[in-house]
Structures are given as structure tokens and as C-alpha cells.
Design a protein around this motif. Sequence first.
Motif, PDB file in Angstrom:
ATOM      1  N   THR A  49       0.720  -1.351   0.049  1.00  0.00           N
ATOM      2  CA  THR A  49       0.099   0.025   0.100  1.00  0.00           C
ATOM      3  C   THR A  49       0.880   1.354  -0.018  1.00  0.00           C
ATOM      4  O   THR A  49       0.353   2.446  -0.185  1.00  0.00           O
ATOM      5  N   MET A  50       2.115   0.984  -0.032  1.00  0.00           N
ATOM      6  CA  MET A  50       3.212   2.154   0.323  1.00  0.00           C
ATOM      7  C   MET A  50       3.082   3.308  -0.810  1.00  0.00           C
ATOM      8  O   MET A  50       3.078   4.316  -0.739  1.00  0.00           O
ATOM      9  N   PHE A  51       2.824   2.464  -2.136  1.00  0.00           N
ATOM     10  CA  PHE A  51       2.892   3.763  -3.245  1.00  0.00           C
ATOM     11  C   PHE A  51       1.222   3.966  -3.691  1.00  0.00           C
ATOM     12  O   PHE A  51       0.979   4.679  -4.479  1.00  0.00           O
ATOM     13  N   ARG A  52       0.487   3.791  -3.017  1.00  0.00           N
ATOM     14  CA  ARG A  52      -1.101   3.847  -3.351  1.00  0.00           C
ATOM     15  C   ARG A  52      -1.336   5.227  -2.627  1.00  0.00           C
ATOM     16  O   ARG A  52      -0.879   5.577  -1.499  1.00  0.00           O
ATOM     17  N   ASP A  53      -2.378   6.070  -3.229  1.00  0.00           N
ATOM     18  CA  ASP A  53      -3.164   6.992  -2.873  1.00  0.00           C
ATOM     19  C   ASP A  53      -1.882   8.224  -2.747  1.00  0.00           C
ATOM     20  O   ASP A  53      -2.262   9.681  -2.228  1.00  0.00           O
ATOM     21  N   VAL A  54      -0.899   8.321  -3.601  1.00  0.00           N
ATOM     22  CA  VAL A  54       0.005   9.678  -3.746  1.00  0.00           C
ATOM     23  C   VAL A  54      -0.947  10.098  -4.950  1.00  0.00           C
ATOM     24  O   VAL A  54      -1.129  11.634  -4.583  1.00  0.00           O
ATOM     25  N   TYR A  55      -1.603   9.663  -5.825  1.00  0.00           N
ATOM     26  CA  TYR A  55      -2.266  10.255  -6.636  1.00  0.00           C
ATOM     27  C   TYR A  55      -3.715   9.446  -6.903  1.00  0.00           C
ATOM     28  O   TYR A  55      -3.888   8.293  -6.023  1.00  0.00           O
ATOM     29  N   ALA A  56      -4.723   9.722  -7.529  1.00  0.00           N
ATOM     30  CA  ALA A  56      -5.899   9.204  -7.613  1.00  0.00           C
ATOM     31  C   ALA A  56      -5.847   7.650  -7.958  1.00  0.00           C
ATOM     32  O   ALA A  56      -4.763   7.427  -8.650  1.00  0.00           O
TER      33      ALA A  56
ATOM     34  N   ARG B 190      -4.324  13.334   0.072  1.00  0.00           N
ATOM     35  CA  ARG B 190      -4.756  11.831  -0.340  1.00  0.00           C
ATOM     36  C   ARG B 190      -4.157  10.910   0.456  1.00  0.00           C
ATOM     37  O   ARG B 190      -4.712  10.019   0.970  1.00  0.00           O
ATOM     38  N   TYR B 191      -2.852  11.184   0.369  1.00  0.00           N
ATOM     39  CA  TYR B 191      -1.784   9.826   0.999  1.00  0.00           C
ATOM     40  C   TYR B 191      -2.121  10.014   2.465  1.00  0.00           C
ATOM     41  O   TYR B 191      -2.238   8.842   3.028  1.00  0.00           O
TER      42      TYR B 191
ATOM     43  N   ASP C  31      -6.494  15.139  -8.862  1.00  0.00           N
ATOM     44  CA  ASP C  31      -5.288  15.571  -8.133  1.00  0.00           C
ATOM     45  C   ASP C  31      -4.860  17.136  -8.204  1.00  0.00           C
ATOM     46  O   ASP C  31      -5.424  17.815  -9.365  1.00  0.00           O
TER      47      ASP C  31
END
Lengths: 349, 331
Positions: A322-329, B104-105, B168
Amino acid sequence: MTKPEAIHAAPARPNTDLPQLYRTMRRIRTFEERVGELFVRGQSAGSMLHLSIGEESAAAGFCAHMQDGDTFTTHHRGHGIFLARGADPNRMMAEIGGKEAGYCHGKGGSMHIADMGLGHLGANAIVGGGIPAIIGAGLAARHHGTGKISVAFFGDGATGQGILYESMNMAALWRLPCVFVCINNQYGMGTRIDQATANAVLHERAHAFGLVAETVDGLDVEAVAEAAERLVAGAREGRPAFLVVDCYRFYGHARKDKSPYRDATEEETGRQKDPVAFARAALLERGLADAAELDALDAQIDAEMDATIDFTVAQTEPPLSTMFRDVYAPEEPEPEPVRVRIDRILARA
Amino acid sequence: MALQELTYRDALRQALIDSMRENPDVIIMGEEVGRYGGAYAVTKELIKEFGAERVIDTPISEPAIIGAAVGAAMAGLRPVAELMYVDFIGMTMDQLGNQAAKIRYMFGGQIGVPMVLRTQGGTGRSAGAQHSQSLEAYVMHTPGLRLAMPATVSDAYHLLRMALTKPDPVVFIEHKALYTMKETVDLDAEPLAWGKSAVRREGKDLVIVTYSRQLHYVMEAAKKLSADGIEATVIDLRTLNPLDFDTIREHVERAGRAMVVSESVMTAGVAAELSARITEECFDYLEDPVVRVAGEDIPISVSTALETGSVPGPQLILETARKLLGARVAA
């Protein structure tokens, strides 16, 4: 100890629900004590934990007059406010512990907790950082005709930040449905308010911008609730307001801070300004509850908050995937991990 | 719609108008955007059509303008916050870098911040050290922020239209020297996709990667190189985040030589990042070092001579390409 004469002097408050306010404050107090325990047990992911013990009246009293759909931002010492707005203490504690089951799946922690469902637009680790968001939320509420308000909760430390004044000016200028709630616990980290400003009568600043503004004694949660009722009603009609709740921060800035900048006498005096004890005494004094009922309620709250620790300890950390998730949509590609990139480059050679 | 001649400014203005007509949640907020019509007239007379509730004149409070846009975006609006000069971005970096970019993050994907920060930068108006910078590296260095920098009239329109549909936060940096540039465009024509660079010219000898106003200098230089018998491929990035590296790779592998041209200062700038990537990823194909042609590591002067000398221009680009291709030119 709370002074009995102060309780006698407290006026009758027909519009406040003191038993409910007491319950909210007691839940906050106990939750905060358990947060400290989580930390001591090495189960807290966050190295920075800021407890709001001594400030429960601000959260309980003000939030008693907020509605579903109202939005708010908090600061680094905002656990109590979120609880008072209806947060699930298990998911809160799990977030503070950096666990997958937390409100932000362990990515936010104590200082970046948020929940859109409850209108919590976010805690903030930048002093004053969450304040201007209520201007935008206020604009949106008006644009969509929702009748909702947006509230910024922050400490006296944030009165040193320019963005507070920029935001107050905009709220007053545009008559936004916004309230600024300054929880004056007397300290910005280790600096006492009178060492940080020449005029510590903080609500006077809001008058200068044309906001409705007052200071209320945080010892008395009913006084906070009454002020909130007035100010919230005005804000819904487009009269933005600024409320200072005078409190005392019982413990250090963060969990490991032993407060070397203040002496024991001051702390002892300060801790007499205990809104939870004051409310309890008032309940007994007015015959709104007897000791046995309050003891039973306290025991029930203790059990509820003890369970948050067990719940959190049993939860897992978020998976590395999940580390790279939700940086962007979610529909956007995730950033390429450094290891993957290195291997790709070196594989070419 | 038929072909029409438009300025870069008018195209941006039209993009705002079309987006606002299409989506009632689009609002504009910033200094002088309403009654004044925008410092560079991009929002001229929009207040007449959309009213002061949607074209909001703000006090001179850059941090709170951006912070309010963050809150508005979270609460269901699509704000366009105008920052009059990108040089003021430092004032807003907490709201932009710590709030908009990370919400978001930090909040575990609960919500995004679909706002557009419109601003302009660059030299060309003798505006001095605090009104002439190219600070796109600040933005590109912050994960969570998208970054668009249109070089053409068509892109000014289409990239802004697309930015206003993105989930975003998008920082949209115009170039102050391009506002009066005219092109004949068909705004109804299908635009290139968001995140896709434009190959403005193809040639076998050299790839020049650039964006924003420098594109025009590069094209001018490429034309002269062509007269020398050197054919350059020119890639206009259009968006720096997302970065379309696939197109760069494809062309650099073919040509074996690359130059990066950027108006922002050399050290730790956008050109440095592009150069490093090309060197890492296309190493086996490179015949020469990747050369950066970038702004000098100095502040921008008011003096036109010093200002012009502080950033790349057609002559420096041309000379650099000739030096890089020296042997071939001589042959």
C-alpha cells in the motif's frame, strides 16, 4: 481540587445537557490516558503524541452544537475534538498506532487523522496549517446552500501564524459560515502565551477583523457549550466567530516532555482547572446524578477505552504493497519504486 | 468550430469560460481576478458572466488563497486559485506542499484535492528577481502535485481544460512572455492526451527536450540547425508531472544524443532531473554526454541585457547543439 464555591456560583444552564457533556469529556480524558499507555507499551507508531488532557471542555462543549454535515479541521492536539464529533475510538487508536484498521490505514497517525464521513477535513502537524481550509469549506457550503458551518480548532500557538489572520480576514470579509476555536492551553510547546505575545487577550484580535469574538473559561464545559450555541447559530447566518477557550495543558507538549520550563507549583495550580472534575462535582451538587451512577458510567468508559488498546495491539500494520497507493488518484499509475527502477536500469547494461 | 486565431491569453480565458459553463462547481479565486480582470488579463470580464461568487477577488494573502482552495476542493468545489506570480509560491508552500500534495496520501485515500493553481513565471518583462523566476522544480520535487506548462496556444486551452477534470492538484504554470503569442487553432480538434509529450519536430541527429517558452527558442534553433544539415527531434513535455519519459527514451535511443533546455536554474533543476534520467535509462545508446542548457545559477536582473543573458535563448541553444554535433558539422 475543584473549588466548591465555583460550582455554587455557576448559573443554571437549562439548555445544556451536563450529563452528556460530562460523558464526552470523560471519554476524551480516558482515551488520552490510554493513548499514553499505548505509547508506553511501545505500540504507538507515532513518536509524537500530544494529549489534550485539561482541554476536554473545548471539544465537548463546542462540538455539542455542531451538526452532521458540518466540517472541521483540527491541530496536533485534536483527539478530543474528533471523539466529540463521533469518532470510533477503536479506529482512532488503531490509526495512532499506525495500523491498517485505522481511519487513514496507518498512513496518517495522530496528527493527520481525518474522516470525511464525519466532516473531519484533517488534523494537522503544521501549526495553523488546517485553518484556511475552513474558508474553502465555508465557500463550498454557501455555494451549495447546505446551511452547514466549518470550524477550525487550533491552539494558542497558532496565534503566532500569519495564515490565521489571513483566514480570519477572509471569513469576516465574505461573511462565511465559519468559526475559529482557539483552545488556549497557555503553552505553544514550551513557551507560555505571555512569552509569545504582548497582548494575550486573544479574542481582541478577532474583533479587529470584525468577527464576533469572546473568551470563555474552559473550566466550565457548560459555559463553553453556551458560547458555542450562540456562535454556531450566528455562523450559520453568516456571522463568523472566534472563540477562545481558556484551559491549562496538564502535561507536557508531547509524551516525552517533562515540562522543565514550568515549575511544580504552577502545574499544581493549573491542574485545578479540571473541567472533568468540575462537571462531575456539578452533577452531584445539582442532583443530576449520584456518585454510584457516575462511578458506573466511569467504569463503562474505562472498559470501552481499555478495549481500544486490545483492539489496536491485535491489528496489523498496513502491507508494504500500500506504500505507493494514494499518492495520486486510484485511476492513475502509482510511482515506480526506487528498487524496481534501479533493477530496470541495471538490467539494461 | 472552424479555425480561429487566438492568443495564448485568450485561449486560457476561453478554457476557464468553457469549464465554468460546463461545471457550476468551478470557481476562480485570487488577487485581482474579478474587477481588475487578472494581472495578465486572463480572467478579464469573467466576473460579468459568472458573478462575484464564482470569480472571487481575494485580499493579498497567498497562503490563505491556496489554503482556501484546498478546503474548497475537499468540500466539493473545483477551485482555480490564481497565484499572480510563481515567485510567490514560497509564501504558499505549506498549503501546497504539506496540505494539497499530501492530503490524499495522509488520509489513506479518503479524498483528493482537485484544485488547479494557475500561475505564470519566467523572464521577458524586465520584472526583476522576484517576478521573473522559473520555479517549476519546487513543484516537480513534491510528490502529489501535477504540473502542466503549456508552450502553445492550443495547449494553453486544452491542458487547462484537462487540468480542471483531474482528480489531483494541478499546478499550471503559464509563461508571461507567451500571453500575446497568436496561433491559428481549432479548439474542437482532438487534443493530445494529458501526460503525453508532443514531438514538435523529428530528426535523426539529436533530441532536444524542452517545455514552455523555451520550445519556441528550440524550434528556432532547430530550423537553423537544419540549414547546417543537422536534424533535431524536439520534444515538448507539456506536463512535467506526469512525465512522459517513454517518448524521450524512444527518440534518444534512436538519435543517441540529447540536450535538455529549460529556463529554470541549472542546479538541481528540471533539466538536472531530465538529464539524469536520460543518462541512466539511455546510457547504452548515448554517444555524447547529455547537455543541459538551463538558466544561470543567479537571480534575474531588471536590466534587459542581464535578464536575457540569464536564461537560454535561441543562440545558446544553437551554439550548444553545434558544439555537441561538432564532428558531424565539420564532416
